[in-house]
Design a protein around this motif. Structure first.
Motif, PDB file in Angstrom:
ATOM      1  N   ALA A 201       1.118  -1.141   0.340  1.00  0.00           N
ATOM      2  CA  ALA A 201       0.287   0.017   0.268  1.00  0.00           C
ATOM      3  C   ALA A 201       1.204   0.980  -0.356  1.00  0.00           C
ATOM      4  O   ALA A 201       0.561   2.235  -0.759  1.00  0.00           O
ATOM      5  N   CYS A 202       1.816   1.297   0.989  1.00  0.00           N
ATOM      6  CA  CYS A 202       2.317   2.064   0.809  1.00  0.00           C
ATOM      7  C   CYS A 202       3.584   2.183  -0.367  1.00  0.00           C
ATOM      8  O   CYS A 202       3.467   3.626  -0.837  1.00  0.00           O
ATOM      9  N   SER A 203       3.760   1.854  -1.387  1.00  0.00           N
ATOM     10  CA  SER A 203       4.531   1.595  -1.881  1.00  0.00           C
ATOM     11  C   SER A 203       4.021   2.259  -3.378  1.00  0.00           C
ATOM     12  O   SER A 203       4.128   2.987  -4.250  1.00  0.00           O
ATOM     13  N   ALA A 204       2.437   1.126  -3.621  1.00  0.00           N
ATOM     14  CA  ALA A 204       1.499   2.196  -4.751  1.00  0.00           C
ATOM     15  C   ALA A 204       1.275   3.610  -4.398  1.00  0.00           C
ATOM     16  O   ALA A 204       1.299   4.528  -5.104  1.00  0.00           O
ATOM     17  N   LEU A 205       1.172   4.647  -3.107  1.00  0.00           N
ATOM     18  CA  LEU A 205       1.157   5.575  -3.382  1.00  0.00           C
ATOM     19  C   LEU A 205       2.596   6.802  -3.531  1.00  0.00           C
ATOM     20  O   LEU A 205       2.525   7.612  -4.491  1.00  0.00           O
ATOM     21  N   TYR A 206       4.141   5.628  -2.763  1.00  0.00           N
ATOM     22  CA  TYR A 206       5.039   6.835  -3.518  1.00  0.00           C
ATOM     23  C   TYR A 206       5.130   6.513  -5.189  1.00  0.00           C
ATOM     24  O   TYR A 206       5.656   7.451  -5.875  1.00  0.00           O
TER      25      TYR A 206
END
Length: 186
Positions: free
Chosen positions: A119-124
């Motif tokens: 989820a964090c990777s997708a945001l970045y």
């Protein structure tokens, strides 16, 4: 506002302010004035599922905001300065940048939970894609645009963390001076 949205909104703020591990379910329940049953009704897998929902909402909010700023400005340089100015204003008027930063969650959870890391990777990645697309519009190759978008993302995220730890907007002001120099020939 429905109960699920309320829980996500309050939990997002708490996670950003205190970190995932420092916020207990009791604190979330109290902030939302809901029962444990209500929380588990919407998030049957508990706190981690709630965190992922918070990150997804953050993704939508941040993407909408960044896309809006980038549409209003002709160049990446102008859009970048607008974003940094917004972050500085938020920090100086509200004392925090809770709407934008989620780095504390990444540092706590990325090695512990694969779904949270994704989820964090997708945001970045979404942030970088917006930057990169604008840089390509400015005339850069896809490869150069991607590299500079990564640098922009890392610089802004790092500056936000430094601002919060130093309780000063100086790191953002510094990158507001330096990053446009990188883009001067674009």
């Amino acid at each position: 506002m429905d109960t699920k949205s309320l829980i996500i909104e309050k939990a997002t703020i708490l996670f950003q302010q205190k970190g995932y591990k420092s916020v207990g379910l009791t604190e979330i329940l109290k902030a939302c004035n809901v029962t444990k049953g209500a929380l588990y009704h919407h998030f049957p897998n508990g706190k981690e599922q709630l965190l992922i929902a918070c990150l997804q909402v953050l993704n939508e909010v941040i993407m909408t905001d960044i896309e809006s700023i980038f549409r209003r400005h002709l160049s990446t340089k102008e859009a970048l300065l607008s974003i940094i100015d917004k972050l500085i204003r938020d920090l100086e008027t509200e004392g925090t940048i809770t709407g934008y930063t989620f780095s504390s969650i990444v540092s706590e959870m990325a090695t512990v939970s694969e779904p949270v890391r994704h989820a964090c990777s997708a945001l970045y990645e979404n942030i970088q894609q917006i930057y990169s697309a604008k840089l390509v519009t400015d005339g850069l190759s896809n490869e150069s645009a991607s590299a500079i978008a990564l640098l922009m993302t890392a610089s802004i995220e790092g500056a936000m963390m430094l601002c919060l730890t130093q309780q000063s907007s100086d790191p953002l002001k510094t990158i507001a001076k330096l990053l446009p120099k990188l883009l001067k020939d674009i």
